[in-house]
Design an enzyme around this catalytic site. Structure first.
Site, mmCIF file in Angstrom:
data_model
loop_
_atom_site.group_PDB
_atom_site.id
_atom_site.type_symbol
_atom_site.label_atom_id
_atom_site.label_comp_id
_atom_site.label_asym_id
_atom_site.label_seq_id
_atom_site.Cartn_x
_atom_site.Cartn_y
_atom_site.Cartn_z
ATOM 1 N N LEU A 38 0.819 -1.222 0.000
ATOM 2 C CA LEU A 38 0.000 0.000 0.000
ATOM 3 C C LEU A 38 0.849 1.267 0.000
ATOM 4 C CD1 LEU A 38 -2.766 -1.060 2.557
ATOM 5 C CD2 LEU A 38 -2.768 -1.297 0.061
ATOM 6 N N HIS A 39 0.409 2.246 -0.786
ATOM 7 C CA HIS A 39 1.055 3.554 -0.855
ATOM 8 C C HIS A 39 -0.021 4.637 -0.706
ATOM 9 C CE1 HIS A 39 -0.573 3.534 -4.876
ATOM 10 N NE2 HIS A 39 0.157 2.482 -5.221
ATOM 11 N N GLU A 40 0.393 5.889 -0.851
ATOM 12 C CA GLU A 40 -0.529 7.001 -0.622
ATOM 13 C C GLU A 40 -1.730 6.974 -1.579
ATOM 14 O OE1 GLU A 40 -0.644 9.289 1.774
ATOM 15 O OE2 GLU A 40 1.129 8.454 2.757
ATOM 16 N N HIS A 42 -3.364 4.223 -2.555
ATOM 17 C CA HIS A 42 -4.341 3.347 -1.901
ATOM 18 C C HIS A 42 -4.992 4.055 -0.708
ATOM 19 C CE1 HIS A 42 -1.436 0.199 -3.571
ATOM 20 N NE2 HIS A 42 -2.582 -0.141 -4.129
ATOM 21 N N GLN A 159 -9.825 -0.532 -16.043
ATOM 22 C CA GLN A 159 -10.408 -1.338 -14.971
ATOM 23 C C GLN A 159 -11.687 -0.686 -14.455
ATOM 24 O OE1 GLN A 159 -7.985 -3.230 -11.801
ATOM 25 N NE2 GLN A 159 -8.638 -1.568 -10.510
ATOM 26 N N SER A 191 2.596 3.751 -7.722
ATOM 27 C CA SER A 191 2.247 2.380 -8.101
ATOM 28 C C SER A 191 3.109 1.436 -7.282
ATOM 29 C CB SER A 191 2.520 2.148 -9.596
ATOM 30 O OG SER A 191 2.558 0.758 -9.874
ATOM 31 N N ARG A 193 4.336 -1.118 -8.331
ATOM 32 C CA ARG A 193 5.411 -1.585 -9.218
ATOM 33 C C ARG A 193 6.559 -0.571 -9.332
ATOM 34 N NH1 ARG A 193 0.839 -4.216 -12.053
ATOM 35 N NH2 ARG A 193 1.245 -6.462 -11.965
HETATM 36 P P1 AMP Z 1 -3.617 -2.273 -6.905
HETATM 37 O O1 AMP Z 1 -3.190 -2.601 -5.520
HETATM 38 O O2 AMP Z 1 -2.518 -1.791 -7.778
HETATM 39 O O3 AMP Z 1 -4.466 -3.353 -7.523
HETATM 40 O O4 AMP Z 1 -4.582 -1.017 -6.767
HETATM 41 C C1 AMP Z 1 -5.690 -1.065 -5.914
HETATM 42 C C2 AMP Z 1 -6.537 0.157 -6.147
HETATM 43 O O5 AMP Z 1 -5.751 1.326 -5.884
HETATM 44 C C3 AMP Z 1 -7.026 0.285 -7.600
HETATM 45 O O6 AMP Z 1 -8.360 0.776 -7.592
HETATM 46 C C4 AMP Z 1 -6.066 1.283 -8.186
HETATM 47 O O7 AMP Z 1 -6.603 2.009 -9.256
HETATM 48 C C5 AMP Z 1 -5.820 2.193 -6.992
HETATM 49 N N1 AMP Z 1 -4.575 2.922 -7.152
HETATM 50 C C6 AMP Z 1 -3.357 2.420 -7.435
HETATM 51 N N2 AMP Z 1 -2.453 3.414 -7.581
HETATM 52 C C7 AMP Z 1 -3.128 4.576 -7.371
HETATM 53 C C8 AMP Z 1 -2.753 5.965 -7.369
HETATM 54 N N3 AMP Z 1 -1.499 6.352 -7.626
HETATM 55 N N4 AMP Z 1 -3.713 6.873 -7.119
HETATM 56 C C9 AMP Z 1 -4.996 6.491 -6.862
HETATM 57 N N5 AMP Z 1 -5.400 5.203 -6.842
HETATM 58 C C10 AMP Z 1 -4.483 4.258 -7.089
#
Ligand code: AMP
Length: 288
Positions: A38-40, A42, A159, A191, A193
């Site tokens: 998790l980052h900012e 999320h 998505q 991200s 990644r």
């Molecule tokens: P993930 O863990 O990458 O599957 O992302 C989980 C949720 O967090 C998804 O709805 C993503 O679109 C959202 N998300 C990921 N990165 C960001 C970001 N930089 N800003 C806002 N939402 C994000």
């Protein structure tokens, strides 16, 4: 008293029992589906969820169904302790962190949600089966948690489009809320990644947001879609460390490629590989 991390449910029955009790007490539920690390970005989703519902559940599940055979399922960063620390103080009532066996107890799942034609375009063209796998796990999570609202990030715009359409097509009684992309100070979209990137790769990755800024500047100047695409491509072409997958502008209503004379809102989408890391970004343009 310092805030404590949210409790973790690892079973479907456990989460259902917790949420049934909350709903019986008249409380509304929001779900934030994530793959952890998790980052900012999320956390912005979690904060939005907390503003929309009484009880926020964050799911953390690296879903094997949405990874291709050559993708990074095995090396995807997983650190539940760090995720719980990140969530502390953000108003999440629980984390749902099931194992793969809990989510897919009968082995490879036979019943899947089809993302249709849009699911085979853009990211779906580069990642065959990804969106079917994503929609299948989102459908399962929505059925498990039965939330009033589920919160997604605009960064993953294809998505979002597909989840919104699934919810409409299948009459899922959950509202879908979308939160704008959270970026680092230099513009790179946050991200999980990004952790894979070396220093020089991270610098090269900035071509993604900069290409979108160039497209937006061209759109704002009234130069039209072909000029906006050309401006974005010039930025991407100038970065030798970046291998472009696609740059596209779609009609947000249909996710089909926008016509060259498109006027009004249009979504620019870019995907590229920097080293071994695949990154995506997006921006809304106003074409006139
Ligand atoms: P993930 O863990 O990458 O599957 O992302 C989980 C949720 O967090 C998804 O709805 C993503 O679109 C959202 N998300 C990921 N990165 C960001 C970001 N930089 N800003 C806002 N939402 C994000």
């Amino acid at each position: 008293m310092s805030p404590t991390p949210p409790p973790v449910d690892t079973t479907i029955d456990g989460l259902r029992a917790r949420l049934d009790a909350e709903r019986s007490a008249g409380r509304t539920v929001a779900l934030v589906p994530t793959m952890g690390s998790l980052h900012e970005g999320h956390l912005a989703l979690v904060d939005r969820a907390a503003a929309l519902a009484d009880v926020v559940v964050v799911s953390i599940f690296v879903n094997p169904l949405q990874f291709g055979p050559t993708e990074d399922f095995d090396r995807y960063p997983r650190d539940l302790t760090a995720d719980l620390a990140a969530l502390t103080g953000h108003g999440a009532a629980a984390v749902f962190a099931p194992t793969v066996a809990e989510m897919y107890p009968r082995g490879p799942i036979e019943t899947r949600v089809s993302a249709g034609e849009v699911g085979t375009m853009l990211d779906g063209a580069s990642r065959p089966g990804h969106f079917d796998g994503m929609l299948t796990v989102v459908a399962k999570l929505l059925l498990i948690a039965a939330p009033h609202v589920a919160v997604f990030g605009e960064k993953d715009a294809q998505q979002v489009f597909l989840v919104q359409r699934m919810v409409a097509d299948l009459d899922v009684p959950t509202r879908i809320e979308v939160v704008p992309t959270v970026r680092a100070a230099d513009g790179l979209a946050l991200s999980s990644r990004n952790a894979y990137l070396s220093g020089s790769e991270r610098a090269a990755a900035l071509a993604l947001p900069r290409s979108l800024e160039a497209a937006r500047a061209a759109a704002d100047a009234g130069d039209g879609l072909p000029a906006a695409l050309e401006a974005a491509l010039a930025v991407l072409d100038a970065e030798p460390q970046l291998e472009l997958d696609y740059i596209a502008v779609v009609d947000p209503a249909s996710f089909q490629p926008a016509e060259p004379d498109h006027v009004g809102p249009a979504r620019a989408l870019v995907a590229a590989r920097v080293g071994t890391t695949r990154l995506i970004d997006t921006a809304l343009l106003q074409l006139r």
